[in-house]
Design a protein around this motif. Structure first.
Motif, PDB file in Angstrom:
ATOM      1  N   THR A 111       0.828  -1.207   0.000  1.00 30.40           N
ATOM      2  CA  THR A 111       0.000   0.000   0.000  1.00 30.40           C
ATOM      3  C   THR A 111       0.861   1.256   0.000  1.00 30.40           C
ATOM      4  O   THR A 111       0.589   2.210  -0.745  1.00 30.40           O
ATOM      5  N   VAL A 115       0.769   3.997  -2.904  1.00 29.21           N
ATOM      6  CA  VAL A 115       0.375   5.373  -2.599  1.00 29.21           C
ATOM      7  C   VAL A 115       1.500   6.343  -2.941  1.00 29.21           C
ATOM      8  O   VAL A 115       1.263   7.421  -3.503  1.00 29.21           O
ATOM      9  N   ASP A 267      -5.719   8.045  -1.918  1.00 30.77           N
ATOM     10  CA  ASP A 267      -5.057   6.879  -2.492  1.00 30.77           C
ATOM     11  C   ASP A 267      -4.954   5.737  -1.485  1.00 30.77           C
ATOM     12  O   ASP A 267      -4.875   4.565  -1.882  1.00 30.77           O
ATOM     13  N   PHE A 268      -4.928   6.049  -0.194  1.00 30.02           N
ATOM     14  CA  PHE A 268      -4.959   4.991   0.807  1.00 30.02           C
ATOM     15  C   PHE A 268      -6.294   4.245   0.761  1.00 30.02           C
ATOM     16  O   PHE A 268      -6.361   3.068   1.124  1.00 30.02           O
TER      17      PHE A 268
END
Length: 335
Positions: A111, A115, A267-268
Motif C-alpha cells: 500500500t 500510494v 489513495d490509501f
C-alpha cells in the motif's frame, strides 16, 4: 443651608469636587450595558450558527467511528448478525492478531509503495499541467479546464471500464498499438497476470482521475503569485527553475501541501478501481489496505478484524496528516 455649608460638605481636591468612582461613572453612561451584551451576542452568534452542522457531523462521522472502535474490541461474526446475539469482548486480541500477521505487513508495504507512486506522479503531472495552463491562451485554458472537469466528474464505473477495455488481452487498444511497432508482438498479452504490471495500470487509472483536481487547485494558487516578484527575480538574474523554486513555489506551498495530504488520504482508500478492474475477484497480490479490510469483513466474515485493520489505517493516516498540518501551521507563522 448656605452656599458655604454646601461646599464644606463636598470633598475637594485643589478646590474642585472629586469625580465619581469609575464604576459609578460607567453605570451612569446610558446604553453601555446594552452595548456589552450586543458584543457578547455577536461573538457567540457564529458558534450558534455552526452548531447544527457540528451536530450532524458528529452523528454522521462520529458515531460510525466510535462504533468501529467498539467493534474492533469484540469478535463479531456473521452468526451474531443472524441470531441477533451480542459478540464477545476480546480486548486487544484483534489488534494483536493483525499486527503479528506477516500478510498484513506485506499489504502495508504494498500500500505504501502504491500510494507513494500515485501521489508522486499525481503531484508532478498536476503541477506541470497547472504551469501549462498559466502560459496558454484563454480559449486553450478554457478547453483544458472543461476536459479536466469532465474527467473529474466521470463515474468510477465508466473510467474503470474504459481502462479495462484499453488493456484487454483480446481487444485491447494498447496491445494493438504495441503490436504495430517493429519487432514487438503483444497479441493476446494479459497485463494482469503479473501483479506489478496490473497494479501499475490501476495506478495510472488513479493518477488520471486525480490530476484534474490537483491541476485546477494549483493553477488557482499560481494566479495569486505577484508578477512583481517574478519580474524582480528576472532582473536579479534568476531564470526558469530558480524563479519557480525561490519565488513561485513558496507562495503556492500551502496549497501544494494541502493537495498532497488529500491525495495521500484518497489513495490509501483505493478500493473500487481494483474491484472493477479485476471483476470483483482480485487476487491476493492485488490487496491494498482498503481491499484487505473489505476481504476480511465480507469474505472471511471477521467483521471485528476488519474494524481493527480500519482503525490501524486511520492511525497511520493520522500520523501523516498531523505532520502535514504542522507544516501548514509553520508556513502560516512564517507569513
Amino acid at each position: 443651608m448656605s452656599a458655604a455649608d454646601t461646599h464644606a460638605t463636598e470633598p475637594v481636591t485643589g478646590g474642585r469636587p472629586l469625580a465619581p468612582p469609575p464604576a459609578a461613572h460607567r453605570s451612569a453612561v446610558p446604553g453601555r450595558g446594552r452595548t456589552g451584551r450586543r458584543t457578547r451576542q455577536s461573538r457567540s452568534l457564529p458558534y450558534l450558527l455552526i452548531t447544527p452542522a457540528l451536530v450532524i457531523m458528529a452523528g454522521v462521522l462520529g458515531y460510525p467511528l466510535v462504533d468501529t472502535v467498539v467493534l474492533s474490541f469484540q469478535d463479531e461474526r456473521r452468526g451474531n448478525l443472524w441470531l441477533h446475539t451480542s459478540p464477545p469482548w476480546v480486548g486487544f486480541d484483534q489488534y494483536t492478531s493483525v499486527l503479528t500477521d506477516s500478510e498484513f505487513w506485506h499489504v502495508v508495504l504494498r500500500t505504501f509503495l502504491f500510494v507513494a507512486g500515485c501521489v508522486f506522479f499525481t503531484m508532478v503531472l498536476g503541477l506541470l499541467v497547472a504551469l501549462l495552463m498559466q502560459r496558454v491562451s484563454d480559449w486553450v485554458r478554457l478547453m483544458m479546464t472543461s476536459v479536466m472537469i469532465t474527467v473529474w466528474a466521470m463515474p468510477l464505473l465508466v473510467s474503470s471500464s474504459i481502462f479495462k477495455f484499453m488493456f484487454d488481452s483480446d481487444y485491447g487498444l494498447v496491445d494493438q498499438l504495441l503490436t504495430r511497432l517493429p519487432g514487438v508482438d503483444y497479441t493476446g498479452h494479459n497485463w494482469f497476470l503479473n501483479p506489478t504490471s496490473g497494479l501499475t495500470i490501476i495506478a495510472i487509472l488513479v493518477i488520471w482521475g486525480a490530476i484534474p483536481f490537483i491541476a485546477i487547485s494549483l493553477y488557482s494558487a499560481l494566479t495569486q503569485v505577484p508578477k512583481e516578484l517574478e519580474e524582480a527575480a528576472r532582473i536579479d538574474g534568476a531564470r526558469g527553475i530558480g524563479i519557480f523554486r525561490f519565488v513561485t513555489f513558496p507562495v503556492i506551498k500551502p496549497v501544494f501541501v494541502m493537495t498532497t495530504t488529500l491525495s495521500v488520504i484518497w489513495d490509501f482508500g483505493v478500493l473500487g478501481q481494483i474491484l472493477l478492474m479485476r471483476n470483483n475477484l482480485p487476487e491476493q497480490d492485488y490487496q491494498l489496505l482498503g481491499l484487505y479490510a473489505y476481504v476480511q469483513a465480507f469474505t472471511v466474515n471477521s467483521f471485528s478484524r476488519s474494524a481493527a485493520i480500519s482503525i490501524i489505517t486511520v492511525l497511520l493516516l493520522s500520523c501523516f496528516s498531523i505532520y502535514y498540518l504542522r507544516q501548514l501551521l509553520k508556513i502560516g507563522e512564517v507569513e
